[in-house]
Design a protein around this motif. Structure first.
Motif: not given
Length: 574
Positions: A347-349, A373-375, A409-411, A430-432
């Motif tokens: 969630l923090s990301v 970039s940070v995430g 969630a993140a990718p 597409r990779t993510c």
């Protein structure tokens, strides 16, 4: 009088854990002088007599009457030998004279510290003042009389240490269990009564923002379904997006209003949730929900791009909290990442990628690239740490299996953010997306992971990863318009909406019909230290003999190696 026999507690006269009870009124002293001839020569009276004799001599010297010596006081009553002097760590079982205030021992019965066992005090069922805002130690311990001596204050501070100081992060893992570390282990005690219904605000957790996450992400999904070229053949009405957006906004306002009241009246409970290794991640949720609502705002409300002030208002608090949490992960200490990481740490990301999407829609592409970039950097660290299970090196229990959905969630959000920034679903995007799709499939094929669990509000936080993956699939279908991509987008969207609908109905039933939606939040009432320590098993005789034999063998081998090394060095030619 024989002074060679010194009782045990005379040597503890200066112990701060014991109370000196020899200071009495003049009337009490006169009564003791009248009863002194009936005293029996015991060890206890001999000890008290020495102390009284010293005090009486000092008092007579001040009055210029050195010839008078006070006789020893009468022996203590048989019903209260240690009643007038005992350790403060277990409380004082006596009634203060002339004050009518009781001081009682603290039992370890699951009701400890909750008003000093509410079953004893008449007219008081439970003392929740220890969690109230601006409640000092003297207010919390209003049942105790004011002591002139400072030792009592120190003892009370030591006893109430678990209410006044933050609970260490390792203590939460040691005392709690369950899907969200919300269940107290059987051998643990808590600060509040278990068999009473707590006030509503104390039972209202920060995890309720998961409801807002699920609904707001659904608003994003149905906006994409109604406006995307890949799904235009469905002719989905934009009023669905409007209805869900209004419902999500109402849910956000209701949850925020309740939690603000909790901050006002029970700030200690909020502080304990902040130090909770799982719930601290839900403090990012309100700002993520606001950004979801800004992204999914219905077209009839906004015709052009959003103003950058909207992004600043929502991303500013999120970024400040992010600096605090990421700083703890990076700098080390007790709250470093390998100690506190759990699937809800995503969630923090995720908020970085959602903030990047909103920044791109506001026209601030450089800010969007910075957040992306940070995430992505922190997502890689969290992902690898969770894969290795560094904190415990153990497999997750069955109750924790639903949190695996947080890996999606993140990718998924990273894929959507990259496509929004560069307006192209290129190789990195597409990779993510493919990473998220693989993780999604690996969970779907193991349906037994998600069976046999009790319903809780925490389940809502596992719906928005499914929704985010559905939106990423719709974006992929726009750039790769095939039957497979469109069918996959519709399938994932249907699964996500179905899950949210079921949870919404279950929430309404538990809240208004069964009234079991908010049970007592035991996780915030744990003590700072465990009251009863585990006893280490005593080593048997043969274990000691085996350990001694091994130690001697190791010592002899080391001596032999040293001797061989010395002989070798002497025999070497120069």
């Amino acid at each position: 009088m024989d002074k060679k026999q010194t009782p045990f507690f005379i040597s503890h006269a200066n112990d701060p854990n014991f109370v000196d009870i020899l200071e009495e009124d003049d009337e009490g002293k006169e009564e003791e002088e009248q009863q002194q001839h009936n005293a029996q020569p015991t060890i206890l009276t001999s000890a008290l007599a020495d102390a009284v004799e010293k005090r009486s001599k000092k008092h007579n010297n001040n009055n210029n009457n050195n010839n008078r010596v006070r006789p020893p006081p009468p022996p203590p009553r048989s019903t209260g030998g240690f009643e007038r002097q005992m350790s403060l760590e277990t409380g004082l079982n006596r009634v203060s004279k002339g004050k009518g205030i009781e001081r009682m021992a603290l039992p370890r019965s699951g009701r400890s510290f909750g008003g000093f066992d509410s079953t004893i005090i008449e007219g008081k069922k439970g003392d929740f003042s220890m969690f109230r805002t601006k409640s000092t130690l003297s207010k919390q311990n209003s049942l105790l009389p004011l002591k002139k001596d400072h030792q009592m204050d120190q003892s009370c501070e030591g006893r109430d240490e678990s209410e006044n100081k933050s609970v260490p992060v390792g203590r939460y893992f040691a005392a709690l269990r369950g899907p969200e570390l919300d269940q107290v282990k059987d051998y643990e005690d808590i600060l509040l009564p278990k068999d009473e219904k707590w006030p509503f605000l104390l039972r209202f957790p920060i995890g309720c923002y998961g409801i807002c996450l699920g609904l707001s992400s659904q608003a994003v999904l149905w906006r994409a379904l109604s406006t995307s070229p890949a799904t235009e053949f469905l002719h989905i009405s934009p009023f669905i997006n409007l209805a869900i957006w209004l419902l999500a906004t109402a849910a956000l306002c209701s949850v925020t209003f309740a939690y603000v009241l909790k901050c006002i009246f029970y700030f200690e409970a909020v502080r304990r949730e902040y130090f909770h290794p799982v719930r601290v991640n839900f403090f990012f949720a309100p700002w993520v929900v606001c950004m979801f609502l800004a992204i999914s705002v219905p077209p009839r409300f906004v015709s052009g791009p959003l103003h950058p002030a909207v992004w600043c208002a929502f991303m500013g608090p999120y970024f400040l909290l992010e600096l605090k949490i990421y700083g703890q992960w990076l700098s080390g200490g007790k709250r470093r990442l390998c100690k506190v990481v759990n699937p809800s740490s995503h969630l923090s990301v995720v908020g970085n990628f959602v903030g990047a999407i909103l920044a791109a829609k506001c026209g601030w592409l450089e800010a969007a690239k910075f957040l992306w970039s940070v995430g992505f950097a922190h997502y890689l660290v969290v992902f690898v740490t969770l894969y290795q299970r560094l904190p415990t090196s153990e497999a997750l229990p069955k109750e924790l299996h639903p949190v695996y959905s947080m890996f999606i969630a993140a990718p998924s959000a990273a894929s959507i953010a990259w496509q929004t920034i560069y307006d192209d679903f290129d190789g990195l995007s597409r990779t993510c997306f493919f990473i998220a799709l693989f993780l999604y499939i690996s969970l779907v094929v193991r349906l037994n992971f998600f069976t046999g669990f009790r319903f809780s509000v925490a389940w809502w936080s596992y719906t928005f990863p499914m929704t985010t993956a559905s939106v990423a699939t719709i974006k992929y279908a726009e750039h790769v318009p095939t039957v497979v991509s469109k069918g996959l987008a519709l399938t994932l969207s249907f699964m996500s909406s179905t899950m949210v609908s079921l949870l919404f109905v279950s929430t309404l039933l538990h809240a208004f019909v069964w009234k079991t939606l908010f049970p007592n939040d035991l996780a915030i009432a744990i003590t700072k230290k465990r009251l009863i320590k585990d006893r280490r098993p005593f080593k048997k005789a043969y274990d000691l003999k085996r350990w001694t034999k091994q130690a001697l063998t190791k010592h002899n081998n080391n001596n032999k190696d040293d001797f061989d090394a010395q002989q070798t060095s002497h025999n070497e030619p120069f």
